[in-house]
Design a protein around this motif. Structure first.
Motif, PDB file in Angstrom:
ATOM      1  N   ASN A 110       0.790  -1.236   0.000  1.00 28.82           N
ATOM      2  CA  ASN A 110       0.000   0.000   0.000  1.00 28.82           C
ATOM      3  C   ASN A 110       0.820   1.283   0.000  1.00 28.82           C
ATOM      4  OD1 ASN A 110      -2.377  -1.577   0.182  1.00 28.82           O
ATOM      5  ND2 ASN A 110      -2.060  -1.766   2.380  1.00 28.82           N
ATOM      6  N   ALA A 111       2.068   1.217   0.490  1.00 28.61           N
ATOM      7  CA  ALA A 111       2.859   2.452   0.588  1.00 28.61           C
ATOM      8  C   ALA A 111       4.319   2.139   0.243  1.00 28.61           C
ATOM      9  CB  ALA A 111       2.733   3.044   1.988  1.00 28.61           C
ATOM     10  N   ALA A 112       5.149   1.904   1.246  1.00 27.88           N
ATOM     11  CA  ALA A 112       6.550   1.566   0.972  1.00 27.88           C
ATOM     12  C   ALA A 112       7.174   0.836   2.154  1.00 27.88           C
ATOM     13  CB  ALA A 112       7.357   2.821   0.664  1.00 27.88           C
TER      14      ALA A 112
ATOM     15  N   VAL B 291      13.922  -0.902  -1.703  1.00 24.85           N
ATOM     16  CA  VAL B 291      12.794  -0.063  -1.289  1.00 24.85           C
ATOM     17  C   VAL B 291      11.650  -0.409  -2.225  1.00 24.85           C
ATOM     18  CG1 VAL B 291      12.053   2.274  -0.721  1.00 24.85           C
ATOM     19  CG2 VAL B 291      14.489   1.724  -0.768  1.00 24.85           C
ATOM     20  N   GLN B 292      10.563  -0.930  -1.699  1.00 30.15           N
ATOM     21  CA  GLN B 292       9.511  -1.495  -2.531  1.00 30.15           C
ATOM     22  C   GLN B 292       8.124  -1.000  -2.120  1.00 30.15           C
ATOM     23  OE1 GLN B 292      10.125  -4.671  -4.901  1.00 30.15           O
ATOM     24  NE2 GLN B 292      11.773  -3.183  -5.039  1.00 30.15           N
ATOM     25  N   GLY B 293       7.271  -0.826  -3.114  1.00 31.18           N
ATOM     26  CA  GLY B 293       5.897  -0.411  -2.838  1.00 31.18           C
ATOM     27  C   GLY B 293       5.492   0.722  -3.753  1.00 31.18           C
ATOM     28  N   PRO B 294       4.175   0.981  -3.852  1.00 34.59           N
ATOM     29  CA  PRO B 294       3.702   2.031  -4.767  1.00 34.59           C
ATOM     30  C   PRO B 294       4.283   3.413  -4.458  1.00 34.59           C
ATOM     31  CG  PRO B 294       1.904   1.171  -3.382  1.00 34.59           C
ATOM     32  CD  PRO B 294       3.062   0.263  -3.203  1.00 34.59           C
ATOM     33  N   LYS B 295       4.699   3.651  -3.209  1.00 34.51           N
ATOM     34  CA  LYS B 295       5.272   4.960  -2.875  1.00 34.51           C
ATOM     35  C   LYS B 295       6.798   4.918  -2.725  1.00 34.51           C
ATOM     36  CE  LYS B 295       1.188   6.949  -0.765  1.00 34.51           C
ATOM     37  NZ  LYS B 295       0.521   7.384   0.458  1.00 34.51           N
ATOM     38  N   ALA B 296       7.413   3.818  -3.160  1.00 31.22           N
ATOM     39  CA  ALA B 296       8.855   3.643  -2.965  1.00 31.22           C
ATOM     40  C   ALA B 296       9.658   4.755  -3.632  1.00 31.22           C
ATOM     41  CB  ALA B 296       9.291   2.280  -3.512  1.00 31.22           C
TER      42      ALA B 296
ATOM     43  N   THR C 283       9.014  -8.343  -4.844  1.00 31.66           N
ATOM     44  CA  THR C 283       7.768  -8.222  -4.069  1.00 31.66           C
ATOM     45  C   THR C 283       6.540  -8.124  -4.960  1.00 31.66           C
ATOM     46  OG1 THR C 283       7.905  -5.804  -4.064  1.00 31.66           O
ATOM     47  CG2 THR C 283       8.957  -6.966  -2.224  1.00 31.66           C
ATOM     48  N   GLY C 284       6.745  -7.979  -6.277  1.00 31.28           N
ATOM     49  CA  GLY C 284       5.612  -7.770  -7.170  1.00 31.28           C
ATOM     50  C   GLY C 284       5.165  -6.318  -7.201  1.00 31.28           C
ATOM     51  N   GLU C 285       5.895  -5.441  -6.509  1.00 28.55           N
ATOM     52  CA  GLU C 285       5.557  -4.013  -6.508  1.00 28.55           C
ATOM     53  C   GLU C 285       6.648  -3.230  -7.227  1.00 28.55           C
ATOM     54  OE1 GLU C 285       2.739  -2.776  -5.485  1.00 28.55           O
ATOM     55  OE2 GLU C 285       2.004  -4.592  -4.491  1.00 28.55           O
ATOM     56  N   ASP C 286       6.337  -1.965  -7.506  1.00 29.02           N
ATOM     57  CA  ASP C 286       7.329  -1.043  -8.025  1.00 29.02           C
ATOM     58  C   ASP C 286       8.390  -0.813  -6.932  1.00 29.02           C
ATOM     59  OD1 ASP C 286       8.592   0.822  -9.627  1.00 29.02           O
ATOM     60  OD2 ASP C 286       7.256   2.463  -9.054  1.00 29.02           O
ATOM     61  N   GLY C 287       9.561  -0.357  -7.320  1.00 24.78           N
ATOM     62  CA  GLY C 287      10.568  -0.043  -6.317  1.00 24.78           C
ATOM     63  C   GLY C 287      11.970  -0.108  -6.881  1.00 24.78           C
ATOM     64  N   PHE C 288      12.920   0.188  -6.032  1.00 21.58           N
ATOM     65  CA  PHE C 288      14.326   0.195  -6.431  1.00 21.58           C
ATOM     66  C   PHE C 288      15.167  -0.661  -5.496  1.00 21.58           C
ATOM     67  CE2 PHE C 288      13.262   3.707  -9.133  1.00 21.58           C
ATOM     68  CZ  PHE C 288      14.270   3.741 -10.083  1.00 21.58           C
TER      69      PHE C 288
ATOM     70  N   TYR D 291      -1.306 -12.591  -7.229  1.00 18.41           N
ATOM     71  CA  TYR D 291      -1.594 -11.167  -7.031  1.00 18.41           C
ATOM     72  C   TYR D 291      -0.759 -10.363  -8.017  1.00 18.41           C
ATOM     73  CZ  TYR D 291      -1.076  -6.489  -5.128  1.00 18.41           C
ATOM     74  OH  TYR D 291      -1.022  -5.131  -5.004  1.00 18.41           O
ATOM     75  N   ARG D 292      -1.380  -9.375  -8.641  1.00 17.96           N
ATOM     76  CA  ARG D 292      -0.645  -8.509  -9.560  1.00 17.96           C
ATOM     77  C   ARG D 292      -0.899  -7.055  -9.177  1.00 17.96           C
ATOM     78  NH1 ARG D 292       1.319  -9.644 -14.704  1.00 17.96           N
ATOM     79  NH2 ARG D 292       0.077 -11.542 -14.926  1.00 17.96           N
ATOM     80  N   SER D 293       0.178  -6.315  -8.938  1.00 21.14           N
ATOM     81  CA  SER D 293       0.045  -4.924  -8.510  1.00 21.14           C
ATOM     82  C   SER D 293      -0.450  -4.045  -9.651  1.00 21.14           C
ATOM     83  CB  SER D 293       1.405  -4.411  -8.035  1.00 21.14           C
ATOM     84  OG  SER D 293       1.416  -3.001  -8.041  1.00 21.14           O
ATOM     85  N   LYS D 294      -1.472  -3.243  -9.365  1.00 16.88           N
ATOM     86  CA  LYS D 294      -1.994  -2.325 -10.389  1.00 16.88           C
ATOM     87  C   LYS D 294      -0.947  -1.278 -10.729  1.00 16.88           C
ATOM     88  CE  LYS D 294      -6.840  -2.770  -9.100  1.00 16.88           C
ATOM     89  NZ  LYS D 294      -6.664  -3.537  -7.851  1.00 16.88           N
ATOM     90  N   ALA D 295      -0.249  -0.792  -9.699  1.00 17.23           N
ATOM     91  CA  ALA D 295       0.763   0.242  -9.901  1.00 17.23           C
ATOM     92  C   ALA D 295       1.874  -0.266 -10.812  1.00 17.23           C
ATOM     93  CB  ALA D 295       1.348   0.662  -8.559  1.00 17.23           C
ATOM     94  N   ARG D 296       2.284  -1.518 -10.600  1.00 17.57           N
ATOM     95  CA  ARG D 296       3.388  -2.072 -11.372  1.00 17.57           C
ATOM     96  C   ARG D 296       2.984  -2.291 -12.825  1.00 17.57           C
ATOM     97  NH1 ARG D 296       8.364  -4.260 -10.405  1.00 17.57           N
ATOM     98  NH2 ARG D 296       9.000  -5.792 -11.936  1.00 17.57           N
ATOM     99  N   VAL D 297       1.758  -2.743 -13.026  1.00 19.51           N
ATOM    100  CA  VAL D 297       1.274  -2.962 -14.392  1.00 19.51           C
ATOM    101  C   VAL D 297       1.301  -1.638 -15.149  1.00 19.51           C
ATOM    102  CG1 VAL D 297      -0.721  -3.593 -15.783  1.00 19.51           C
ATOM    103  CG2 VAL D 297      -0.147  -4.941 -13.776  1.00 19.51           C
ATOM    104  N   ALA D 298       0.868  -0.571 -14.491  1.00 20.53           N
ATOM    105  CA  ALA D 298       0.816   0.742 -15.130  1.00 20.53           C
ATOM    106  C   ALA D 298       2.224   1.234 -15.457  1.00 20.53           C
ATOM    107  CB  ALA D 298       0.118   1.732 -14.208  1.00 20.53           C
TER     108      ALA D 298
END
Lengths: 379, 128
Positions: free
Chosen positions: A51-53, A161-166, A204-209, A370-377
Motif C-alpha cells: 500500500n505504501a513503501a 525499497v519497494q511499494g507504490p510509494k517507494a 515483491t511484485g511491486e514497483d521499487g528500487f 496477485y498482480r500490482s496495479k501500480a506495477r502494471v501501469a
C-alpha cells in the motif's frame, strides 16, 4: 510448540545488522547469515509494501561486477536467455544452467554498456546461499583476468525499497530523476552525495528500487528512510510478498534438478534467437516433447495452509509436492506453489494437499496470485 | 522483554500453559509463544469429546511463517474449545491467558501437572 535452540554455527552479519537490533527485529539464520525475519510483524510489513513503501536489507545477496571486451558473449553461454538484445541500462532476470538444464541459481544481469576502452560492463546479483557456488561456476567458465571480475558481496550494502510509494520516498536522497527509469532499468547516480548503483527491480511484485552502495551511505540511507516513514521489513514479509507475486525462491521452488521450462520460466528461454549454451540440448528436447511436470499455483479451498514439502494428491494418489505455501495476507486465503504432472497443471484442476495426515481440497489457479496495479501501469 | 506469566498457571517448556480449577484444565499458549510466533493465522484444535494425552500433540498453531504442534500438559477429555478463536486466530495475541484460551479438558489425574514448570521457572527459562 518447540523449545528454543541456540544456533550452532557462527553467522555473517550485514553492515545494517545493528540497525535491525536497534529496532528490536526478530532475527533468523538464512543462507549463512543472521537476518531480520520481522520488525513490526509480517502482516504489517507486507501491507506497507502493498500500500505504501517498505524496505529490506538484502546486503546478504551476492554482488558481482564484470568488465571486459566480450562479457556478453561469455555470459551468453551460461544462461538460456539472449543477453545480446540488452541495451545499456537494461537488465535480464535469468538462470545459470547446469548441463542437465537444471537451475544453478536465478540471477539478474544488469548490462551497463561499454566504457571508453570498448569494454562491456555489467553487474550480477545472485542469491545469498548460492554466492560461492555461483562464483565458482562463473570463474570456471569465464577468464577472470580477461573479464576483470570483482566480488562486492561483503563490501557493498543492498537495500530494496519497494511499494507504490517507494520512488516518492527514495527520490529525495538520489541526484537523478528516478521516474525516468523504466522497470528493470538501472543507473549509477549519487545517493547521499556518493555514487551508487540503482535498479528498478525487486522481489515483491511491486514497483521499487534496489540500491547498492557503500556501508557508510547505506546506514545513512536506511536511517533516513526510516525517519521518512518507510517501514523496515524482514525476510518473513519478503517471502509472503514474493509468493503472492509467484516469484520462485531458489532452493525451494527451483534448484539444480528443475529446468526453467518445468518451473514456468519458459519466458527466459530464447532458443530461437541465440546459439549454444550449457543445458541447451535438454531444453530443446523438453520444448519439443513437452515437460513431464510443471510448477503451478494452487489455492486451498479452506483455511488449512499448504506448506513446503507437503504432498499433493489427485484422486487419492500422490502426484507432487508443495514447494512454497503461506496464507496470503493480501488475498486472505492460503496459496502455494507445487510441482504436478503436466496433465494436471491446467487452471481449474482439482487437487488435494495432505496436511498432518488429512487431505484438503485445492485448485490450480493462474499465476501470479496477485498482480500490482501500480506495477502494471509502470512497466 | 517484559511478558507476563501469571502465578496461578503451570507451564511446559514448549510454551503451552495449563490452568487447573478442580478437575477442569484450561490450556493455551504463553505470551512468549505468541510473541515468538508473530501473526497467528490458523489454529487446529481437537473436537469436544476427543481424548488428549499428556506429552502428545493435541493440535497445531500456525503463524504466517511457521506451523507448530501443541503439546498436551495433561491427560483427559475435551469438554469445550474456543470456537470464536478458530475463526479469528489472530486474537490469541490480545489476551493469551484469558479470551485466547484454546481448550478446556476434564482431567483424569490432576496430579499429572505437578512436574510442569511454575511461572518463575518458566520465565527464567524463556527470559534467562
Amino acid at each position: 510448540m518447540v523449545k528454543q535452540e541456540e544456533n550452532a554455527l557462527p553467522l555473517y552479519k550485514t553492515p545494517l545488522y545493528f540497525l535491525a537490533q536497534e529496532l528490536k527485529a526478530r532475527l533468523t539464520s538464512f543462507g549463512g547469515w543472521e537476518m531480520p525475519v520481522q520488525f513490526s510483524g509480517i502482516t504489517n510489513e507486507h501491507e506497507a509494501v502493498r500500500n505504501a513503501a517498505g524496505m529490506f536489507d538484502i546486503s546478504h545477496m551476492g554482488k558481482f561486477t564484470f568488465q571486459g571486451k566480450n562479457l556478453i558473449t561469455k555470459l551468453q553461454y551460461l544462461v538460456p536467455s539472449d543477453l545480446s538484445r540488452l541495451q545499456p541500462g537494461q537488465a535480464q532476470y535469468t538462470v545459470l544452467l547446469n548441463p542437465e538444464g537444471g537451475i544453478i541459481d536465478d540471477i539478474i544481469f544488469y548490462y551497463q554498456g561499454e566504457n571508453s576502452s570498448g569494454e562491456q560492463q555489467g553487474v550480477i546479483i545472485v542469491n545469498a546461499a548460492t554466492t560461492s557456488k555461483d562464483k565458482a561456476w562463473l570463474l570456471q567458465h569465464i577468464d577472470a583476468n580477461e573479464l576483470n571480475f570483482q566480488d562486492l558481496s561483503k563490501g557493498k550494502i543492498l537495500i530494496a525499497v519497494q511499494g507504490p510509494k517507494a520512488v516518492e520516498y527514495l527520490q529525495p536522497f538520489v541526484q537523478s530523476d528516478l521516474s525516468q527509469v523504466k522497470a528493470f532499468g538501472h543507473l549509477e547516480a549519487p545517493v547521499l552525495g556518493k555514487t551508487a548503483f540503482l535498479a528498478r527491480t525487486g522481489y515483491t511484485g511491486e514497483d521499487g528500487f534496489e540500491v547498492m552502495l557503500d556501508p557508510e551511505e547505506g546506514v545513512k540511507l536506511w536511517r533516513s528512510l526510516v525517519d521518512a516513514g518507510v517501514i523496515p521489513c524482514g525476510l518473513g514479509a519478503r517471502d509472503t510478498l514474493r509468493l503472492e507475486a509467484a516469484m520462485a525462491l531458489y532452493g525451494q521452488d527451483i534448484d539444480d534438478t528443475t529446468t526453467p521450462l518445468e518451473a514456468g520460466l519458459g519466458w527466459l528461454v530464447h532458443l530461437d534467437t541465440k546459439g549454444d549454451f550449457i543445458g541447451r540440448p535438454i531444453l530443446e528436447r523438453q520444448k519439443t516433447a513437452g515437460v513431464q511436470r510443471r510448477l503451478v499455483g494452487i489455492q486451498m479451498q479452506g483455511r488449512n495452509i499448504a506448506r513446503h514439502g507437503y504432498q499433493v494428491l489427485s484422486a487419492g494418489t500422490v502426484v507432487g509436492e508443495v514447494t512454497s505455501g503461506t496464507l496470503s495476507p493480501t488475498l486472505g486465503y492460503p496459496i502455494a506453489l507445487a510441482y504436478v504432472p503436466t496433465q494436471l497443471a491446467t487452471v481449474g484442476q482439482q487437487l488435494e494437499v495432505e496436511i498432518r495426515g488429512k487431505t484438503y481440497p485445492a485448485v490450480v489457479v493462474k499465476k501470479p496470485f496477485y498482480r500490482s496495479k501500480a506495477r502494471v501501469a509502470n512497466s | 522483554m517484559s511478558l507476563e506469566y501469571p502465578g496461578d498457571l503451570k507451564y511446559l517448556d514448549t510454551h503451552e500453559y495449563v490452568r487447573l480449577e478442580g478437575e477442569i484444565a484450561t490450556i493455551g499458549i504463553t505470551a512468549f509463544a505468541v510473541d515468538q510466533l508473530g501473526d497467528i493465522v490458523f489454529l487446529e484444535l481437537p473436537e469436544v469429546g476427543d481424548a488428549i494425552t499428556k506429552g502428545e500433540t493435541f493440535g497445531t498453531v500456525e503463524s504466517v511463517k511457521a506451523v507448530e504442534d501443541l503439546n498436551s500438559p495433561i491427560t483427559g477429555t475435551v469438554i469445550d474449545r474456543n470456537e470464536p478463536l478458530l475463526d479469528a486466530p489472530e486474537q490469541v495475541a490480545d489476551d493469551p491467558y484469558g479470551e485466547g484460551w484454546f481448550i478446556k479438558v476434564r482431567v483424569n489425574d490432576p496430579g499429572e501437572i505437578d512436574d510442569a514448570l511454575t511461572a518463575d521457572e518458566y520465565s527464567a527459562q524463556v527470559e534467562g
